[in-house]
Design a protein around this motif. Structure first.
Motif, mmCIF file in Angstrom:
data_model
loop_
_atom_site.group_PDB
_atom_site.id
_atom_site.type_symbol
_atom_site.label_atom_id
_atom_site.label_comp_id
_atom_site.label_asym_id
_atom_site.label_seq_id
_atom_site.Cartn_x
_atom_site.Cartn_y
_atom_site.Cartn_z
ATOM 1 N N PRO A 1 31.254 -39.644 54.706
ATOM 2 C CA PRO A 1 32.128 -39.630 55.895
ATOM 3 C C PRO A 1 32.697 -41.012 56.208
ATOM 4 C CG PRO A 1 29.813 -39.349 56.526
ATOM 5 C CD PRO A 1 29.867 -39.225 55.042
ATOM 6 N N MET A 2 31.983 -42.074 55.843
ATOM 7 C CA MET A 2 32.500 -43.424 56.094
ATOM 8 C C MET A 2 33.781 -43.666 55.283
ATOM 9 S SD MET A 2 29.056 -45.800 56.172
ATOM 10 C CE MET A 2 29.987 -47.263 56.627
ATOM 11 N N ILE A 3 33.832 -43.101 54.076
ATOM 12 C CA ILE A 3 35.043 -43.235 53.259
ATOM 13 C C ILE A 3 36.216 -42.561 53.949
ATOM 14 C CG2 ILE A 3 36.127 -42.550 51.082
ATOM 15 C CD1 ILE A 3 33.357 -42.846 49.771
ATOM 16 N N TYR A 4 35.968 -41.373 54.496
ATOM 17 C CA TYR A 4 37.054 -40.681 55.193
ATOM 18 C C TYR A 4 37.506 -41.464 56.414
ATOM 19 C CZ TYR A 4 39.567 -37.592 58.267
ATOM 20 O OH TYR A 4 40.526 -37.090 59.096
ATOM 21 N N ILE A 5 36.570 -41.971 57.203
ATOM 22 C CA ILE A 5 36.929 -42.717 58.417
ATOM 23 C C ILE A 5 37.758 -43.948 58.056
ATOM 24 C CG2 ILE A 5 35.982 -44.089 60.311
ATOM 25 C CD1 ILE A 5 33.600 -42.109 60.348
ATOM 26 N N ALA A 6 37.326 -44.673 57.013
ATOM 27 C CA ALA A 6 38.086 -45.852 56.583
ATOM 28 C C ALA A 6 39.490 -45.446 56.155
ATOM 29 C CB ALA A 6 37.355 -46.559 55.439
ATOM 30 N N PHE A 7 39.583 -44.387 55.361
ATOM 31 C CA PHE A 7 40.896 -43.904 54.913
ATOM 32 C C PHE A 7 41.778 -43.542 56.101
ATOM 33 C CE2 PHE A 7 43.586 -40.221 54.139
ATOM 34 C CZ PHE A 7 44.378 -40.654 53.083
ATOM 35 N N ASP A 8 41.225 -42.829 57.049
ATOM 36 C CA ASP A 8 42.016 -42.296 58.149
ATOM 37 C C ASP A 8 42.480 -43.393 59.109
ATOM 38 O OD1 ASP A 8 43.077 -40.018 59.644
ATOM 39 O OD2 ASP A 8 41.570 -40.529 61.143
ATOM 40 N N ARG A 9 41.651 -44.424 59.292
ATOM 41 C CA ARG A 9 41.956 -45.414 60.321
ATOM 42 C C ARG A 9 42.678 -46.646 59.789
ATOM 43 N NH1 ARG A 9 36.355 -45.512 63.961
ATOM 44 N NH2 ARG A 9 36.459 -43.343 64.698
ATOM 45 N N TRP A 10 42.251 -47.142 58.617
ATOM 46 C CA TRP A 10 42.816 -48.435 58.217
ATOM 47 C C TRP A 10 42.973 -48.638 56.721
ATOM 48 C CZ3 TRP A 10 39.234 -51.068 55.241
ATOM 49 C CH2 TRP A 10 37.882 -50.717 55.405
ATOM 50 N N ALA A 11 42.559 -47.672 55.910
ATOM 51 C CA ALA A 11 42.568 -47.921 54.465
ATOM 52 C C ALA A 11 43.261 -46.819 53.678
ATOM 53 C CB ALA A 11 41.133 -48.102 53.957
ATOM 54 N N SER A 12 44.266 -46.172 54.284
ATOM 55 C CA SER A 12 44.929 -45.092 53.550
ATOM 56 C C SER A 12 45.636 -45.604 52.295
ATOM 57 C CB SER A 12 45.929 -44.370 54.464
ATOM 58 O OG SER A 12 46.904 -45.278 54.947
ATOM 59 N N ASP A 13 45.975 -46.894 52.276
ATOM 60 C CA ASP A 13 46.632 -47.471 51.097
ATOM 61 C C ASP A 13 45.675 -47.642 49.929
ATOM 62 O OD1 ASP A 13 48.949 -47.613 52.514
ATOM 63 O OD2 ASP A 13 48.757 -49.726 53.040
ATOM 64 N N TYR A 14 44.392 -47.411 50.167
ATOM 65 C CA TYR A 14 43.384 -47.661 49.129
ATOM 66 C C TYR A 14 42.836 -46.365 48.528
ATOM 67 C CZ TYR A 14 43.395 -52.502 50.657
ATOM 68 O OH TYR A 14 43.771 -53.791 50.948
ATOM 69 N N LEU A 15 43.596 -45.283 48.670
ATOM 70 C CA LEU A 15 43.133 -43.990 48.153
ATOM 71 C C LEU A 15 42.810 -44.071 46.656
ATOM 72 C CD1 LEU A 15 42.682 -40.942 48.675
ATOM 73 C CD2 LEU A 15 45.049 -40.604 47.949
ATOM 74 N N ASN A 16 43.610 -44.829 45.896
ATOM 75 C CA ASN A 16 43.422 -44.881 44.447
ATOM 76 C C ASN A 16 42.024 -45.347 44.058
ATOM 77 O OD1 ASN A 16 45.989 -43.979 43.954
ATOM 78 N ND2 ASN A 16 46.863 -46.002 43.627
ATOM 79 N N ILE A 17 41.447 -46.270 44.841
ATOM 80 C CA ILE A 17 40.104 -46.746 44.487
ATOM 81 C C ILE A 17 39.013 -45.878 45.098
ATOM 82 C CG2 ILE A 17 40.928 -49.129 44.215
ATOM 83 C CD1 ILE A 17 39.643 -49.778 46.910
ATOM 84 N N MET A 18 39.385 -45.021 46.050
ATOM 85 C CA MET A 18 38.399 -44.127 46.656
ATOM 86 C C MET A 18 38.143 -42.889 45.804
ATOM 87 S SD MET A 18 39.671 -44.201 50.629
ATOM 88 C CE MET A 18 39.627 -45.685 51.626
ATOM 89 N N VAL A 19 39.169 -42.421 45.116
ATOM 90 C CA VAL A 19 39.080 -41.147 44.400
ATOM 91 C C VAL A 19 37.963 -41.120 43.355
ATOM 92 C CG1 VAL A 19 40.302 -39.670 42.751
ATOM 93 C CG2 VAL A 19 41.422 -40.384 44.868
ATOM 94 N N PRO A 20 37.778 -42.167 42.525
ATOM 95 C CA PRO A 20 36.677 -42.091 41.549
ATOM 96 C C PRO A 20 35.312 -41.894 42.203
ATOM 97 C CG PRO A 20 38.184 -43.865 40.961
ATOM 98 C CD PRO A 20 38.598 -43.389 42.315
#
Length: 975
Positions: free
Chosen positions: A700-719
């Motif tokens: 869930p921390m990955i989702y929160i980061a993505f949603d609030r401030w790190a949506s530009d970093y999806l490419n490194i989250m997916v693996p």
């Protein structure tokens, strides 16, 4: 609130009494919500009777209001951005804007305090960024009227100076714009330069500080207007005077005369001289000369419209500039003063002059002067360097490793001149240079040369390691050089020579030592230097060992002392944050992977502690910030080294996870470390047999980061997300995150991430493709368990297919067909039903077959085969009519795709390069003659750079081309 209330609040914000200070600070913090606050701040800042500190505070808050609330902030794509806390931006009302525009120029023109001048000028800059010229058409006429005043008398001179400050800010509004967007700047140059030129000419006859300050501003305006392009006329039909060489000649004379101007009655101290306005003016003239040479000194590199100008520059201007440049270079050899910055730009000019035949012919008779009287003394340690080395080693290390050094350090520009002379004009300099350096080494051995000169000699030799000593003709001299002149320096009582010896090991890391005893001596000397009393020696030794561990025969010596080596690295890392030290440790861990396992726990513990320490100081220390990032990379290397021991991962998790939570859980405060953190998470989630509950807390921390401030970093989250789902699909399907809006299942979090990327924000295509891969991951890892999510998947991908159907490059469509193929493999009946329900089956398959011809990688072909083959499992009688009639074509497509995959596999196998052939470090080409004096140097890198520069489109900011998207408003070296 009225002006008096605000004045009192600003006063009380300085109060030591928190009962007064805290309410005042709270009020000031919320000024953007107070109507007319910008007007009141301007009134207070401009009132000379008000206390200076209060005026300055008012000017600061006015600048911040203009920056943050003058107009909507937008992203690169034009979307309005939210504030950090997610609220809408507060924008000043029109009445306030009109008042500020009408009065800020007058306030600036009469301001005598420099700090307030600068703050008001910044406010003007932010306003002009949004309002000039459309909503502020009288700004330029007002400034030109001010500058055109007679400069007799202090008030007028102050107005002229401050008017020039404002004009420079206005020019900076367009300085980095591409050629097509520079119309207003061309107009500014067209109208202002006829006023600025005679003013500059008169100022050169004046020796006052006011004249120097004003001339410096004129030169900065010239720089902003010309550093990337010569101004065009507003209509674009013809060049302005600046691109007419004959008319531009007076400006060249101003530049030349500024640099050549004799300076009398200079300040007494070094600090005062470096800050003296006349030296600042000389710096700007030398900088502009160097820039003009770089852009137009080789006509072949000039843009088409400037070819005539470039020819004129080569024939008339470059030789004109070379005279005062060489006179300036002669100041220090003749015992006179010259600032480092002026010396740096003069050497940069000489570096360009080496490449141009006419100027090189002028330089050629003076090469000994350039090499031995200018460059060599410039690379040698100064008394200040030695004091810094001995008394403040931390600052010395920071200074030596500063990434900005190449932009201001004359030592580096002198090295560049020597290197390019050897590279491009070798036949004229190599023999004399090597003889000069050899004499210094021999004289030092005989006791008749200074330590500083030997250090400078080794610096030049080490800097020529690639250009000169990789040539076989000279490579045989490396080992004797080390044995005779470097080995003794490891034991030298002079600490900076011990440091230089370690540095030389790095520069000549490619050398082959014929004597095993010499290798052992070298290794033992570097190991001993790790514990040297001088910190800079330790740093250079730790960097040198990175290269020695790769030398044949080094492992046998180093393995027995590996624990002691690691201990020394940790000690150095605890003393100073230096990314190259941590990088060297990472290389050691990588090289000794088999032996690192017993030390893994201690390594990760030390690296985690170092990271925690570095991020505290990293806010104010770039070296520490880079070292912190390197610590995370080093941890990844440790994890790679013990990846076959997943039981060790369990023991390391308690050391690593708190650090990763710190990165992910602080609302983007540590975003610069996010990529490294996800690399570590990838190791932890991939190599373990199962995923611990502690690791699942990150989902869930990955989702929160993505949603609030790190949506530009999806490419490194997916693996990482792929690993979570693939390793434990049941935990994923049953997992629920407790969110502020309520409980949300893990799978719904993933669908929200895809929706935000593909549908809501319409992210860049590469991110959309990465988001769609999450659908594939779920479909392949959760067979038969996500039927109710198929409608959402098809709704998303088919909508995206509709918007990308006309794309010439089918990459996104191929990703969509991978999702559809995965859905068919998951459940062909349900997938076909979704297509039939929307009446798009025939169209989708037709486009799929067309785009399959463009599939050139293994994965989309494999999924196409799996998807189409799954359809064949359904009885023909149960297939939709749109598919049943196309079954023969599907079979043909599947077999054809499989044949292509087989052929590609065979080609790859046949094309595997032989990896056992070692590439020689040394170059068989011994010709270092370079170019003749009648030839211009042709530099492939320069040609590629200028070609890219010339082909920028109208939407590209030059600053982004040069520095990436993270460029700011502030000038590098704006003084």
């Amino acid at each position: 609130m009225n002006t008096e209330d605000l004045h009192v609040a600003l006063q009380q914000s300085f109060s030591p009494d928190s009962n007064l200070r805290d309410p005042a600070e709270k009020l000031i913090k919320n000024l953007k919500y107070v109507q007319g606050s910008a007007v009141m701040l301007l009134q207070i800042a401009a009132e000379k009777q008000v206390q200076f500190e209060v005026r300055q505070a008012a000017a600061i808050h006015l600048k911040n209001l203009c920056k943050d609330s003058w107009d909507q902030k937008r992203s690169i794509t034009g979307l309005i951005l939210s504030t950090v806390d997610g609220t809408e931006q507060v924008i000043l009302d029109d009445e306030t804007k009109n008042h500020v525009r009408a009065n800020v120029v007058d306030a600036l023109l009469t301001e005598t305090e420099k700090s307030i001048q600068d703050l008001m000028a910044e406010s003007l800059h932010y306003i002009a960024t949004h309002d000039y010229p459309d909503r502020w058409p009288n700004l330029l006429p007002t400034l030109l009227q001010t500058i055109s005043q007679s400069e007799n008398g202090t008030p007028q001179m102050l107005h002229i100076h401050n008017g020039l400050v404002a004009l420079r800010k206005l020019c900076k509004r367009y300085e980095y714009k591409p050629k097509e967007a520079r119309g207003p700047l061309n107009q500014i140059a067209d109208l202002s330069f006829p006023l600025l030129l005679p003013l500059a000419q008169r100022l050169l006859e004046d020796n006052s500080l006011e004249a120097a300050l004003t001339l410096k501003l004129i030169l900065k305006i010239f720089w902003s207007s010309t550093q990337f392009f010569l101004p065009h006329s507003a209509g674009g039909s013809s060049f302005l005077s600046l691109s007419n060489p004959q008319i531009m000649q007076p400006w060249f004379d101003v530049l030349s005369n500024t640099l050549a101007k004799p300076l009398a009655d200079q300040p007494a101290t070094l600090e005062e001289r470096n800050a003296w306005p006349w030296w600042k003016a000389k710096k700007w003239s030398a900088r502009i000369m160097s820039r003009l040479f770089a852009r137009y000194g080789i006509p072949a590199y000039a843009e088409k419209e400037a070819k005539v100008f470039a020819q004129y520059f080569v024939q008339h201007v470059a030789p004109l500039f070379l005279g005062p440049v060489c006179e300036t270079l002669n100041l220090r050899p003749s015992g006179q003063f010259c600032t480092d910055r002026v010396l740096y730009f003069c050497l940069t000019f000489v570096d360009h002059a080496i490449e141009l035949a006419p100027t090189y012919k002028m330089l050629k008779p003076h090469l000994d002067f350039i090499l031995f009287k200018v460059c060599f003394p410039s690379v040698c340690f100064t008394k200040e360097d030695i004091v810094l080395f001995d008394e403040d080693p931390h600052e010395f290390v920071h200074k030596q490793n500063s990434p900005m050094g190449e932009f201001y350090d004359p030592r580096l520009s002198a090295i560049t001149v020597v290197d390019n002379l050897v590279k491009h004009r070798g036949q004229d300099v190599i023999t004399g240079l090597l003889s000069f350096l050899n004499n210094i080494l021999q004289n030092y051995s005989n006791g008749s040369q200074s330590h500083v000169e030997k250090d400078g000699c080794l610096l030049i030799l080490g800097s020529l390691s690639v250009t000169l000593f990789k040539k076989k003709k000279y490579s045989s001299q490396i080992e004797p050089l080390f044995v005779t002149h470097i080995f003794p320096d490891f034991q030298s009582p002079i600490s900076y020579l011990r440091s230089r010896a370690c540095w030389m090991v790095q520069q000549f890391h490619f050398m082959k030592l014929s004597d095993g005893g010499n290798l052992n001596t070298l290794i033992q000397s570097v190991l001993q230097a790790l514990s040297d009393p001088a910190l800079p020696v330790q740093i250079e030794a730790s960097k040198a060992l990175r290269y020695l561990i790769k030398v044949d025969g080094a492992h046998e010596t180093l393995i027995p002392v590996l624990p002691q080596i690691l201990e020394q690295y940790f000690r150095i890392m605890n003393e100073i944050g230096n990314d190259e030290v941590v990088l060297a440790l990472q290389n050691i861990i990588d090289q000794f992977g088999d032996q690192i396992e017993p030390h893994a726990f201690a390594l990760v513990s030390q690296l985690s502690n170092a990271f925690s320490s570095y991020i505290v100081t990293g806010e104010d220390d770039d070296d520490a910030a880079m070292a912190a990032a390197q610590c995370l990379e080093c941890i990844s290397t440790v994890l790679k080294g013990v990846c076959e021991r997943p039981d060790l991962y369990r023991k390391l998790e308690p050391l690593i996870l708190p650090m990763l939570k710190h990165i992910l859980g602080n609302e983007g405060e540590y975003v610069e470390y996010l990529e490294y953190g996800f690399d570590i998470l990838t190791f932890l989630t991939f190599f373990q047999d199962d995923i611990t509950p502690q690791l699942w807390e990150f989902f869930p921390m990955i989702y929160i980061a993505f949603d609030r401030w790190a949506s530009d970093y999806l490419n490194i989250m997916v693996p990482v997300i792929d690993n979570f789902i693939g390793k434990a699909p049941q935990t994923f399907l049953s997992g629920v995150a407790v969110m502020p809006t309520g409980n949300i299942s893990y799978i719904d979090l993933i669908f929200l991430m895809v929706k935000k990327t593909v549908v809501i924000e319409k992210a860049p295509e590469n991110e959309i493709r990465k988001a769609l891969s999450l659908y594939m991951c779920i479909l392949h890892n959760c067979p038969g368990q996500v039927d109710n999510y198929l409608p959402t998947i098809f709704e998303t991908v088919l909508a995206k297919l509709g918007t990308s159907i006309l794309d010439k490059i089918p990459l996104t469509r191929i990703s969509i067909f991978q999702v559809i193929g995965s859905a068919l493999h998951y459940n062909p009946q349900l997938a076909l039903a979704e297509l039939e329900k929307r009446g798009v089956t025939a169209q989708v398959f037709a486009q799929w077959m067309t785009d399959s011809e463009e599939m050139d990688t293994w994965l989309p072909r494999k999924i196409t085969v799996l998807g189409l083959s799954s359809i064949l499992l359904i009885p023909t009688s149960s297939l939709p009519s749109t598919i049943s009639s196309a079954v023969p074509q599907l079979i043909t497509s599947v077999t054809g795709m499989m044949e292509k995959m087989q052929q590609d596999a065979e080609i790859i196998q046949n094309d595997v390069e032989k990896s056992d052939e070692e590439k020689s470090w040394f170059n068989d080409e011994d010709d270092l003659k370079g170019y003749g004096e009648d030839e211009d140097v042709h530099n492939v890198e320069d040609e590629a750079y200028l070609d890219a520069f010339a082909h920028m489109d109208a939407n590209d900011d030059i600053a982004k081309f040069l520095m990436g998207d993270a460029w700011g408003d502030d000038d590098d070296d704006d003084d």
